[in-house]
Design a protein around this motif. Structure first.
Motif, PDB file in Angstrom:
ATOM      1  N   ASN A   1       0.837  -1.197   0.000  1.00 42.30           N
ATOM      2  CA  ASN A   1       0.000   0.000   0.000  1.00 42.30           C
ATOM      3  C   ASN A   1       0.873   1.248   0.000  1.00 42.30           C
ATOM      4  O   ASN A   1       1.882   1.313   0.699  1.00 42.30           O
ATOM      5  CB  ASN A   1      -0.908  -0.026   1.242  1.00 42.30           C
ATOM      6  CG  ASN A   1      -1.889   1.121   1.247  1.00 42.30           C
ATOM      7  OD1 ASN A   1      -1.533   2.220   1.630  1.00 42.30           O
ATOM      8  ND2 ASN A   1      -3.114   0.843   0.843  1.00 42.30           N
ATOM      9  N   SER A   2       0.494   2.251  -0.794  1.00 43.47           N
ATOM     10  CA  SER A   2       1.304   3.473  -0.867  1.00 43.47           C
ATOM     11  C   SER A   2       1.408   4.151   0.488  1.00 43.47           C
ATOM     12  O   SER A   2       2.443   4.740   0.824  1.00 43.47           O
ATOM     13  CB  SER A   2       0.687   4.439  -1.884  1.00 43.47           C
ATOM     14  OG  SER A   2      -0.633   4.818  -1.494  1.00 43.47           O
ATOM     15  N   GLU A   3       0.352   4.040   1.308  1.00 42.74           N
ATOM     16  CA  GLU A   3       0.400   4.672   2.637  1.00 42.74           C
ATOM     17  C   GLU A   3       1.453   4.000   3.510  1.00 42.74           C
ATOM     18  O   GLU A   3       2.149   4.649   4.292  1.00 42.74           O
ATOM     19  CB  GLU A   3      -0.984   4.561   3.305  1.00 42.74           C
ATOM     20  CG  GLU A   3      -1.079   5.234   4.668  1.00 42.74           C
ATOM     21  CD  GLU A   3      -0.900   6.734   4.603  1.00 42.74           C
ATOM     22  OE1 GLU A   3      -0.580   7.324   5.644  1.00 42.74           O
ATOM     23  OE2 GLU A   3      -1.045   7.320   3.510  1.00 42.74           O
ATOM     24  N   THR A   4       1.569   2.653   3.388  1.00 40.15           N
ATOM     25  CA  THR A   4       2.604   1.938   4.147  1.00 40.15           C
ATOM     26  C   THR A   4       3.993   2.439   3.766  1.00 40.15           C
ATOM     27  O   THR A   4       4.851   2.665   4.623  1.00 40.15           O
ATOM     28  CB  THR A   4       2.489   0.428   3.868  1.00 40.15           C
ATOM     29  OG1 THR A   4       1.182  -0.013   4.253  1.00 40.15           O
ATOM     30  CG2 THR A   4       3.527  -0.339   4.682  1.00 40.15           C
ATOM     31  N   LEU A   5       4.224   2.610   2.441  1.00 43.41           N
ATOM     32  CA  LEU A   5       5.530   3.112   1.980  1.00 43.41           C
ATOM     33  C   LEU A   5       5.789   4.516   2.498  1.00 43.41           C
ATOM     34  O   LEU A   5       6.893   4.824   2.968  1.00 43.41           O
ATOM     35  CB  LEU A   5       5.561   3.088   0.447  1.00 43.41           C
ATOM     36  CG  LEU A   5       6.853   3.626  -0.206  1.00 43.41           C
ATOM     37  CD1 LEU A   5       8.045   2.773   0.219  1.00 43.41           C
ATOM     38  CD2 LEU A   5       6.716   3.661  -1.712  1.00 43.41           C
ATOM     39  N   ARG A   6       4.781   5.381   2.433  1.00 39.15           N
ATOM     40  CA  ARG A   6       4.983   6.765   2.888  1.00 39.15           C
ATOM     41  C   ARG A   6       5.283   6.816   4.385  1.00 39.15           C
ATOM     42  O   ARG A   6       6.151   7.568   4.817  1.00 39.15           O
ATOM     43  CB  ARG A   6       3.729   7.588   2.576  1.00 39.15           C
ATOM     44  CG  ARG A   6       3.508   7.799   1.068  1.00 39.15           C
ATOM     45  CD  ARG A   6       2.128   8.358   0.771  1.00 39.15           C
ATOM     46  NE  ARG A   6       1.933   9.651   1.414  1.00 39.15           N
ATOM     47  CZ  ARG A   6       0.741  10.241   1.524  1.00 39.15           C
ATOM     48  NH1 ARG A   6      -0.341   9.657   1.061  1.00 39.15           N
ATOM     49  NH2 ARG A   6       0.640  11.421   2.106  1.00 39.15           N
TER      50      ARG A   6
END
Length: 559
Positions: free
Chosen positions: A112-117
């Motif tokens: 998930n992009s939120e996890t990466l951010r």
């Protein structure tokens, strides 16, 4: 330069996609062609690096490993490794690569992009702390240089000035003692900061995956309950009940672990302390290990107080872990709960619920027992404790309107008491819990907006089982488009969705229908329930049981 994000993803468009995701947070990103370029750019300065696992299979990866080994003492550069999804165990070479990377966070793709951010934000905060440490070390070095110069000047003094030499020596000794005390204190603070960074990173990572994990548990739990209700086969119903109990245990243990690793928002409500302690039996037993005998002694079945259940669990778990650390060779831990009168006029209530955590450990010296509730104070060696445990326990008790007390004797053990104002049962909660199958009067239409297909299907089936007419939408724009056509009596929306999140959907929906009742479902552990409730939403925590869903729907329709 020192806060930029370096990206090593030489295959496909991974580097561009990662840079686009991080650009939303204003991150300065630089894509590197290979490990040699990455090592060169690291030497110029960077805050963190994101590396795909396949990029380390080339021979030039030795340049990166060499740079990591040559870091200065203040530096522990963190790398986020994007790994492919694995079925088999890692090879010996893969494990060796992880060891050589050192401070590495492994994220499995797809992610998930939120996890990466969040992972990148955590890495950059950790790097900023390291830069602070670099400054402290430079200051300490300067102090040592100044001390050396002073000593050299002392040696150059005339031998006839014995009295002046003695006086100057005494001054330097005093300055040296102060300096050593400062260095020691800085080392202690640095150890606390490093531990705090680790806990912050852990909390962010666990919070990021909690939503998806709770969704999975919810689908299993709800479908098991539906099977048990509609099946006439007693054997199938028994297996469904077993599945449901297993998912309930998984949800409970996950919630307790997340409570330990995150900073929770305060949610004061009436709780039965006896029920709460009984529910913690498994996680405390696991935390203590087999060498410590764990027993409980409760006065009656109900002792009510008003507190944050998650925070109170965190306090008791902290005390149990402290007790375990005081008994490395094994021992006894007893948790008691009972009602007592206020012992003196400093207490604001007449009667209290008292939770005692007693151990047979090494005890605490009388010379330091007055300081054990101070923030950052710890009797453990550097690196073995943060000094936050007992201060957190004290703060949690104070937030609930009570206090904490401690008694200890070296060689015999320690007892910590949590004093919480005794309250009565919350009859409104008991009333809300009654008649879970009772639906609101008349046939009601409910629109479900949920991006996870399995969860959405489960919600629709559950609502139909409860006697409601349920329609569905896979995302926010679709849900808003169906609002006028379906004319629902209640809107149920997921908190975390791609594109428009739940809060944005609700805001747009209430522009169309200001009086539309709303249920906000969330699997995130750190969502502030109290603030959302103030906005007129009914909150439904994932994973939930069918009875919880029925109560939430009735409450939402009544609003």
């Amino acid at each position: 330069m020192e806060h930029r994000v370096l990206i090593l993803a030489p295959f496909g468009r991974d580097a561009d996609v990662i840079a686009d995701v991080l650009a939303a947070d204003g991150r300065q990103c630089l894509a590197c062609l290979d490990s040699q370029v990455l090592a060169t750019e690291l030497a110029k300065g960077a805050g963190t690096a994101i590396v795909t696992e396949e990029a380390l299979l080339t021979d030039d990866a030795v340049n990166l490993f060499a740079w990591l080994r040559q870091q200065p003492v203040w530096s522990d550069f963190q790398i986020t490794l994007l790994a492919g999804k694995r079925v088999e165990r890692r090879s010996a070479r893969s494990i060796q690569v992880l060891e050589e990377l050192g401070n590495v966070v492994v994220l499995e793709r797809p992610l998930n992009s939120e996890t990466l951010r969040r992972a990148v934000a955590s890495s950059l905060r950790a790097r900023a702390r390291q830069y602070d440490s670099r400054g402290h070390l430079a200051e300490s070095h300067q102090h040592l240089v100044e001390r050396t110069k002073a000593q050299e000047a002392l040696e150059r003094l005339n031998d006839s000035l014995e009295s002046r030499i003695a006086e100057r020596t005494e001054e330097l000794a005093s300055a040296n003692n102060r300096l050593m005390r400062e260095i020691h204190e800085r080392a202690k603070v640095q150890a606390v900061l490093v531990q705090s960074q680790k806990m912050e990173a852990l909390g962010q990572l666990t919070g990021g995956i909690a939503h998806d994990f709770n969704n999975l548990l919810n689908v299993i739990m709800a479908n098991a309950e539906l099977i048990a209700r509609i099946s006439g086969d007693e054997r199938i119903r028994s297996m469904a009940a077993t599945t449901k109990r297993a998912t309930e245990r998984g949800a409970k243990l996950t919630g307790q672990l997340l409570t330990f690793s995150r900073t929770s928002n305060l949610n004061l409500r009436s709780i039965n302390v006896i029920t709460l302690l009984q529910g913690m039996h498994d996680i405390i037993s696991i935390s203590l290990g087999s060498s410590i005998k764990y027993t409980t002694v409760f006065e009656g079945d109900e002792l009510w107080t008003r507190a944050d259940a998650n925070q109170l669990e965190l306090a008791v778990l902290n005390l149990a872990i402290n007790a375990r650390d005081a008994m490395p060779s094994g021992g006894r831990l007893t948790i008691r709960a009972g009602a007592r009168l206020a012992p003196d006029e400093t207490f604001t209530s007449d009667r209290y619920v008292v939770v005692e955590v007693c151990d047979s450990g090494s005890g605490i010296p009388a010379s330091v027992i007055a300081r054990v509730f101070d923030p950052f104070f710890t009797t453990k060696p550097v690196g073995k404790g943060t000094g936050l445990g007992l201060s957190q326990v004290y703060g949690i008790a104070r937030q609930a309107g009570g206090t904490a007390r401690i008694e200890s004797e070296q060689g015999k053990g320690t007892t910590v008491e949590l004093w919480l104002p005794l309250g009565a049962k919350d009859m409104s909660e008991m009333k809300a819990a009654a008649d879970p199958e009772r639906s609101a009067a008349g046939v009601k239409r409910i629109l479900v907006v949920e991006d996870d297909e399995d969860v959405r299907t489960m919600l629709v089936e559950c609502l139909k089982t409860l006697g409601y007419i349920a329609t569905e939408a896979p995302d926010g724009p679709s849900g808003l488009g169906r609002l006028a056509h379906d004319d629902p009596d209640l809107l149920m929306v997921d908190f975390a969705m791609p594109g428009m999140n739940g809060m944005e959907v609700i805001a747009q929906a209430r522009k169309l229908r200001a009086d539309l009742p709303v249920i906000l479902a969330t699997g995130y552990a750190d969502v502030d329930i109290s603030k959302l409730a103030e906005k007129g939403f009914t909150i439904l925590r994932k994973p939930f049981q069918l009875d919880d869903l029925a109560r939430a729907v009735r409450l939402g329709l009544s609003n």
